[in-house]
Design an enzyme around this catalytic site. Structure first.
Site, short mmCIF file in Angstrom:
data_model
loop_
_atom_site.label_atom_id
_atom_site.label_comp_id
_atom_site.label_asym_id
_atom_site.label_seq_id
_atom_site.Cartn_x
_atom_site.Cartn_y
_atom_site.Cartn_z
N GLU A 162 2.76 28.69 70.72
CA GLU A 162 3.09 28.49 69.26
C GLU A 162 1.65 27.74 68.94
O GLU A 162 1.40 26.55 69.30
CB GLU A 162 3.44 27.89 69.01
CG GLU A 162 3.85 27.95 67.35
CD GLU A 162 5.23 26.66 66.90
OE1 GLU A 162 6.49 27.04 67.19
OE2 GLU A 162 4.89 25.74 66.01
N GLU A 167 -0.07 22.18 59.48
CA GLU A 167 1.65 21.36 58.63
C GLU A 167 1.54 20.63 57.55
O GLU A 167 0.60 19.78 58.09
CB GLU A 167 2.73 21.43 60.14
CG GLU A 167 3.34 22.75 61.20
CD GLU A 167 3.81 21.73 61.64
OE1 GLU A 167 5.23 22.15 61.83
OE2 GLU A 167 3.48 21.45 62.90
#
Length: 306
Positions: A162, A167
Protein backbone atom coordinates in the site's frame (compact mmCIF):
# COMPACT_ATOMS: atom_id res chain seq x y z
CA UNK A 1 1.32 29.72 -21.06
CA UNK A 2 4.90 30.02 -19.78
CA UNK A 3 5.13 27.90 -16.62
CA UNK A 4 6.95 30.57 -14.63
CA UNK A 5 4.37 33.21 -15.54
CA UNK A 6 1.59 30.75 -14.61
CA UNK A 7 3.07 30.07 -11.17
CA UNK A 8 3.71 33.83 -10.63
CA UNK A 9 0.13 34.73 -11.48
CA UNK A 10 -1.23 31.93 -9.27
CA UNK A 11 0.73 33.23 -6.29
CA UNK A 12 -0.26 36.81 -7.06
CA UNK A 13 -3.98 36.10 -7.46
CA UNK A 14 -4.45 33.41 -4.80
CA UNK A 15 -5.08 35.87 -1.94
CA UNK A 16 -7.71 37.60 -4.09
CA UNK A 17 -9.59 34.60 -5.45
CA UNK A 18 -8.74 31.90 -2.87
CA UNK A 19 -9.59 28.38 -3.91
CA UNK A 20 -10.75 29.40 -7.39
CA UNK A 21 -7.12 29.77 -8.55
CA UNK A 22 -5.76 26.65 -10.20
CA UNK A 23 -2.00 26.55 -9.69
CA UNK A 24 0.29 24.55 -11.99
CA UNK A 25 3.27 23.75 -9.79
CA UNK A 26 4.61 20.91 -11.95
CA UNK A 27 7.65 22.34 -13.70
CA UNK A 28 8.26 21.48 -17.34
CA UNK A 29 10.52 18.47 -17.49
CA UNK A 30 11.18 16.74 -20.84
CA UNK A 31 11.73 13.36 -19.20
CA UNK A 32 8.16 13.35 -17.80
CA UNK A 33 5.03 12.80 -19.87
CA UNK A 34 1.48 13.32 -18.64
CA UNK A 35 -0.30 9.97 -19.07
CA UNK A 36 -3.54 10.47 -17.08
CA UNK A 37 -5.31 13.39 -15.45
CA UNK A 38 -8.60 14.74 -14.21
CA UNK A 39 -9.02 18.52 -13.98
CA UNK A 40 -12.64 18.25 -12.72
CA UNK A 41 -13.81 20.86 -15.20
CA UNK A 42 -17.22 19.32 -15.93
CA UNK A 43 -20.41 19.14 -13.93
CA UNK A 44 -20.23 15.54 -12.76
CA UNK A 45 -17.73 12.91 -11.77
CA UNK A 46 -16.21 11.20 -14.81
CA UNK A 47 -17.32 7.58 -14.47
CA UNK A 48 -14.88 6.60 -17.20
CA UNK A 49 -12.12 7.46 -14.74
CA UNK A 50 -13.59 6.80 -11.30
CA UNK A 51 -15.84 4.37 -9.54
CA UNK A 52 -17.18 4.43 -5.97
CA UNK A 53 -16.60 2.06 -3.11
CA UNK A 54 -20.00 1.69 -1.43
CA UNK A 55 -20.07 0.08 2.01
CA UNK A 56 -20.15 0.65 5.78
CA UNK A 57 -17.12 -1.52 6.47
CA UNK A 58 -15.09 1.17 8.21
CA UNK A 59 -11.95 0.41 6.23
CA UNK A 60 -10.93 -2.30 8.67
CA UNK A 61 -10.01 0.53 11.07
CA UNK A 62 -13.36 0.93 12.85
CA UNK A 63 -14.01 4.16 10.95
CA UNK A 64 -17.38 5.76 11.55
CA UNK A 65 -18.57 6.47 7.98
CA UNK A 66 -20.57 4.68 5.33
CA UNK A 67 -19.21 5.32 1.85
CA UNK A 68 -21.86 6.22 -0.71
CA UNK A 69 -22.17 7.36 -4.33
CA UNK A 70 -24.61 10.13 -3.41
CA UNK A 71 -24.02 13.63 -4.82
CA UNK A 72 -24.11 15.02 -1.29
CA UNK A 73 -20.96 13.03 -0.56
CA UNK A 74 -19.09 13.51 -3.85
CA UNK A 75 -19.68 16.05 -6.60
CA UNK A 76 -17.92 18.21 -9.18
CA UNK A 77 -18.52 21.94 -9.53
CA UNK A 78 -16.49 25.07 -10.13
CA UNK A 79 -13.55 23.01 -11.33
CA UNK A 80 -13.21 20.99 -8.14
CA UNK A 81 -14.04 17.53 -6.87
CA UNK A 82 -15.72 17.89 -3.47
CA UNK A 83 -15.76 14.90 -1.12
CA UNK A 84 -17.98 15.67 1.87
CA UNK A 85 -18.53 13.86 5.14
CA UNK A 86 -21.89 14.43 6.85
CA UNK A 87 -22.85 13.69 10.43
CA UNK A 88 -25.79 11.65 9.25
CA UNK A 89 -26.82 8.12 10.15
CA UNK A 90 -26.27 5.87 7.12
CA UNK A 91 -26.92 2.23 6.36
CA UNK A 92 -25.11 -0.05 3.94
CA UNK A 93 -23.24 -3.30 3.45
CA UNK A 94 -21.12 -4.32 6.43
CA UNK A 95 -18.35 -5.60 4.13
CA UNK A 96 -16.75 -4.26 0.95
CA UNK A 97 -17.62 -6.00 -2.29
CA UNK A 98 -14.48 -8.14 -2.47
CA UNK A 99 -15.13 -9.58 1.01
CA UNK A 100 -18.88 -10.18 0.84
CA UNK A 101 -18.84 -13.56 -0.88
CA UNK A 102 -22.60 -13.59 -1.12
CA UNK A 103 -23.18 -12.20 2.36
CA UNK A 104 -25.55 -9.22 2.57
CA UNK A 105 -25.20 -8.23 6.21
CA UNK A 106 -26.06 -4.55 6.73
CA UNK A 107 -24.58 -2.03 9.12
CA UNK A 108 -25.50 1.42 10.42
CA UNK A 109 -22.89 4.14 11.09
CA UNK A 110 -23.22 7.78 12.25
CA UNK A 111 -21.50 9.45 9.27
CA UNK A 112 -21.57 9.30 5.46
CA UNK A 113 -18.76 10.14 3.04
CA UNK A 114 -17.23 9.02 -0.27
CA UNK A 115 -14.30 7.02 -1.55
CA UNK A 116 -13.38 7.30 -5.23
CA UNK A 117 -11.08 4.77 -6.87
CA UNK A 118 -9.56 4.16 -10.31
CA UNK A 119 -9.71 0.42 -9.69
CA UNK A 120 -10.84 -1.32 -12.86
CA UNK A 121 -10.31 1.93 -14.80
CA UNK A 122 -6.59 2.70 -14.58
CA UNK A 123 -3.48 1.54 -12.73
CA UNK A 124 0.19 2.40 -13.08
CA UNK A 125 3.58 0.95 -12.29
CA UNK A 126 6.02 3.78 -11.52
CA UNK A 127 5.58 7.47 -12.23
CA UNK A 128 4.97 10.79 -10.53
CA UNK A 129 1.54 11.18 -8.95
CA UNK A 130 0.45 14.75 -8.16
CA UNK A 131 -2.78 15.86 -6.50
CA UNK A 132 -3.66 19.46 -5.61
CA UNK A 133 -6.10 19.47 -2.71
CA UNK A 134 -7.46 21.43 0.22
CA UNK A 135 -7.91 19.37 3.38
CA UNK A 136 -10.60 19.58 6.09
CA UNK A 137 -9.84 20.26 9.73
CA UNK A 138 -11.27 18.83 12.93
CA UNK A 139 -10.75 16.07 15.46
CA UNK A 140 -11.67 12.79 13.80
CA UNK A 141 -11.20 13.88 10.17
CA UNK A 142 -8.98 11.60 8.11
CA UNK A 143 -8.61 12.59 4.44
CA UNK A 144 -6.33 10.34 2.40
CA UNK A 145 -4.79 10.08 -1.06
CA UNK A 146 -3.33 6.62 -1.53
CA UNK A 147 -2.81 3.57 -3.74
CA UNK A 148 -3.46 -0.16 -3.65
CA UNK A 149 -2.30 -2.92 -6.03
CA UNK A 150 -4.46 -3.77 -9.02
CA UNK A 151 -3.97 -7.43 -8.16
CA UNK A 152 -2.86 -9.01 -4.89
CA UNK A 153 0.10 -10.50 -6.66
CA UNK A 154 1.94 -11.40 -3.45
CA UNK A 155 -1.02 -12.12 -1.20
CA UNK A 156 -3.71 -10.13 0.62
CA UNK A 157 -3.06 -6.89 2.49
CA UNK A 158 -0.37 -5.87 3.17
CA UNK A 159 1.83 -8.49 1.48
CA UNK A 160 1.05 -6.86 -1.87
CA UNK A 161 1.68 -3.36 -0.55
CA UNK A 162 0.00 0.00 0.00
CA UNK A 163 1.34 3.44 -0.93
CA UNK A 164 -0.01 6.35 1.13
CA UNK A 165 0.69 9.53 -0.83
CA UNK A 166 -0.90 11.68 1.87
CA UNK A 167 -2.84 11.14 5.07
CA UNK A 168 -3.91 14.01 7.34
CA UNK A 169 -5.30 13.12 10.74
CA UNK A 170 -7.14 15.62 12.96
CA UNK A 171 -5.77 18.76 11.30
CA UNK A 172 -6.37 21.79 13.50
CA UNK A 173 -6.93 19.74 16.66
CA UNK A 174 -4.87 20.42 19.79
CA UNK A 175 -1.33 19.08 19.46
CA UNK A 176 1.23 19.75 22.18
CA UNK A 177 4.21 18.76 20.03
CA UNK A 178 3.11 20.73 16.95
CA UNK A 179 4.14 24.28 16.10
CA UNK A 180 1.41 26.67 17.22
CA UNK A 181 -0.14 23.97 19.39
CA UNK A 182 -2.40 22.65 16.62
CA UNK A 183 -2.12 19.51 14.49
CA UNK A 184 -0.53 20.54 11.20
CA UNK A 185 1.27 17.42 9.93
CA UNK A 186 0.71 15.07 7.03
CA UNK A 187 1.91 11.50 6.71
CA UNK A 188 3.55 9.60 3.84
CA UNK A 189 3.72 5.86 4.44
CA UNK A 190 4.31 2.42 2.91
CA UNK A 191 2.55 -0.71 4.17
CA UNK A 192 4.18 -4.04 3.31
CA UNK A 193 5.52 -7.30 4.73
CA UNK A 194 3.31 -10.32 5.36
CA UNK A 195 -0.46 -10.61 5.27
CA UNK A 196 -2.39 -9.00 8.12
CA UNK A 197 -1.82 -9.16 11.07
CA UNK A 198 1.87 -9.82 10.37
CA UNK A 199 2.21 -6.69 8.22
CA UNK A 200 4.35 -3.66 8.99
CA UNK A 201 4.82 -0.09 7.76
CA UNK A 202 7.35 2.71 7.46
CA UNK A 203 7.00 6.41 6.70
CA UNK A 204 7.54 10.04 7.68
CA UNK A 205 5.57 13.16 8.43
CA UNK A 206 6.06 16.85 7.64
CA UNK A 207 4.50 20.09 8.83
CA UNK A 208 2.28 21.56 6.13
CA UNK A 209 3.72 24.78 4.67
CA UNK A 210 1.66 27.95 4.93
CA UNK A 211 -0.70 28.28 1.96
CA UNK A 212 -2.63 31.47 1.15
CA UNK A 213 -5.65 29.54 -0.14
CA UNK A 214 -5.34 26.32 1.84
CA UNK A 215 -4.40 24.20 -1.18
CA UNK A 216 -1.28 22.04 -1.37
CA UNK A 217 0.23 19.78 -3.99
CA UNK A 218 0.88 16.29 -2.66
CA UNK A 219 3.11 14.04 -4.73
CA UNK A 220 4.87 10.71 -4.86
CA UNK A 221 7.66 9.91 -7.26
CA UNK A 222 7.89 6.16 -7.67
CA UNK A 223 10.59 4.41 -9.63
CA UNK A 224 12.08 0.96 -9.56
CA UNK A 225 13.41 0.40 -6.06
CA UNK A 226 12.66 3.89 -4.69
CA UNK A 227 9.63 5.94 -3.60
CA UNK A 228 9.86 9.63 -2.58
CA UNK A 229 7.27 12.00 -1.08
CA UNK A 230 6.78 15.71 -1.77
CA UNK A 231 4.53 18.53 -0.59
CA UNK A 232 4.43 21.75 -2.63
CA UNK A 233 7.56 20.63 -4.46
CA UNK A 234 9.55 19.94 -1.29
CA UNK A 235 10.88 16.41 -0.93
CA UNK A 236 10.52 15.26 2.65
CA UNK A 237 10.96 11.49 2.58
CA UNK A 238 12.40 8.68 0.50
CA UNK A 239 12.42 4.90 0.93
CA UNK A 240 14.23 2.28 -1.13
CA UNK A 241 13.79 -1.44 -1.64
CA UNK A 242 16.20 -1.94 1.25
CA UNK A 243 13.48 -0.46 3.50
CA UNK A 244 10.61 -2.71 2.41
CA UNK A 245 9.89 -6.36 1.62
CA UNK A 246 7.09 -8.77 0.89
CA UNK A 247 6.75 -12.05 2.74
CA UNK A 248 4.12 -13.27 0.29
CA UNK A 249 4.96 -16.65 -1.18
CA UNK A 250 5.15 -15.40 -4.77
CA UNK A 251 7.54 -12.60 -3.80
CA UNK A 252 10.49 -14.94 -3.39
CA UNK A 253 13.29 -13.68 -5.60
CA UNK A 254 11.49 -10.39 -6.38
CA UNK A 255 13.98 -7.77 -5.19
CA UNK A 256 11.52 -4.84 -5.44
CA UNK A 257 8.34 -6.60 -4.27
CA UNK A 258 5.69 -5.61 -3.48
CA UNK A 259 6.23 -2.21 -5.15
CA UNK A 260 6.97 -3.54 -8.62
CA UNK A 261 3.41 -3.95 -9.93
CA UNK A 262 0.57 -1.64 -11.05
CA UNK A 263 -1.33 0.26 -8.35
CA UNK A 264 -4.60 2.20 -8.62
CA UNK A 265 -5.45 5.54 -6.99
CA UNK A 266 -7.87 6.25 -4.12
CA UNK A 267 -9.30 9.55 -2.85
CA UNK A 268 -11.38 9.44 0.33
CA UNK A 269 -12.44 11.25 3.47
CA UNK A 270 -12.82 8.99 6.50
CA UNK A 271 -14.24 9.94 9.90
CA UNK A 272 -12.84 8.47 13.07
CA UNK A 273 -11.14 5.11 13.22
CA UNK A 274 -8.24 3.88 15.31
CA UNK A 275 -5.58 6.25 13.96
CA UNK A 276 -7.70 9.39 14.27
CA UNK A 277 -9.53 8.63 17.51
CA UNK A 278 -6.44 7.67 19.49
CA UNK A 279 -4.54 10.86 18.64
CA UNK A 280 -4.73 14.52 19.68
CA UNK A 281 -8.01 15.26 21.49
CA UNK A 282 -9.26 11.66 21.08
CA UNK A 283 -12.53 10.53 19.53
CA UNK A 284 -14.54 12.53 16.97
CA UNK A 285 -15.69 16.12 17.43
CA UNK A 286 -19.13 16.22 15.80
CA UNK A 287 -19.26 20.03 15.71
CA UNK A 288 -18.97 21.93 12.42
CA UNK A 289 -19.98 19.09 10.13
CA UNK A 290 -20.17 18.68 7.19
CA UNK A 291 -16.44 18.49 6.43
CA UNK A 292 -15.06 18.54 2.87
CA UNK A 293 -11.90 17.76 0.96
CA UNK A 294 -11.55 19.75 -2.28
CA UNK A 295 -9.45 18.30 -5.11
CA UNK A 296 -8.39 20.74 -7.81
CA UNK A 297 -6.70 18.21 -10.09
CA UNK A 298 -5.00 14.83 -10.33
CA UNK A 299 -2.05 14.44 -12.73
CA UNK A 300 0.00 11.33 -13.35
CA UNK A 301 3.29 11.41 -15.24
CA UNK A 302 5.63 8.69 -16.40
CA UNK A 303 9.20 8.95 -17.59
CA UNK A 304 9.95 9.09 -21.31
CA UNK A 305 13.62 8.32 -20.59
CA UNK A 306 14.97 5.73 -18.18
Amino acid sequence: MNIFFSVFMSVLLAPLFGELVHADAKADAPEWQLVWSDEFTGYQIDREKWQFDIDCWGGGNNEKQCYTALPENASVSGGFLKITAHHKTSTGYALPLHLRKGEDEMRELPFSSARLVTRGKAAWRYGRFEIRAKLPEGQGTWPAIWMLPRKNRYGSWAASGEIDIMEAVNLGARCDECSGGKENRILGTLHYGAEWPENTHKGSDITLPISPDGFHIFAVEWKQGEISWFVDGQKYSSLTSEDWFSAGGKAKGSVYAPFDQPFYLILNLAVGGKLAEERNEKGVDVEDFPKSMLVDWVRIYQRTKH
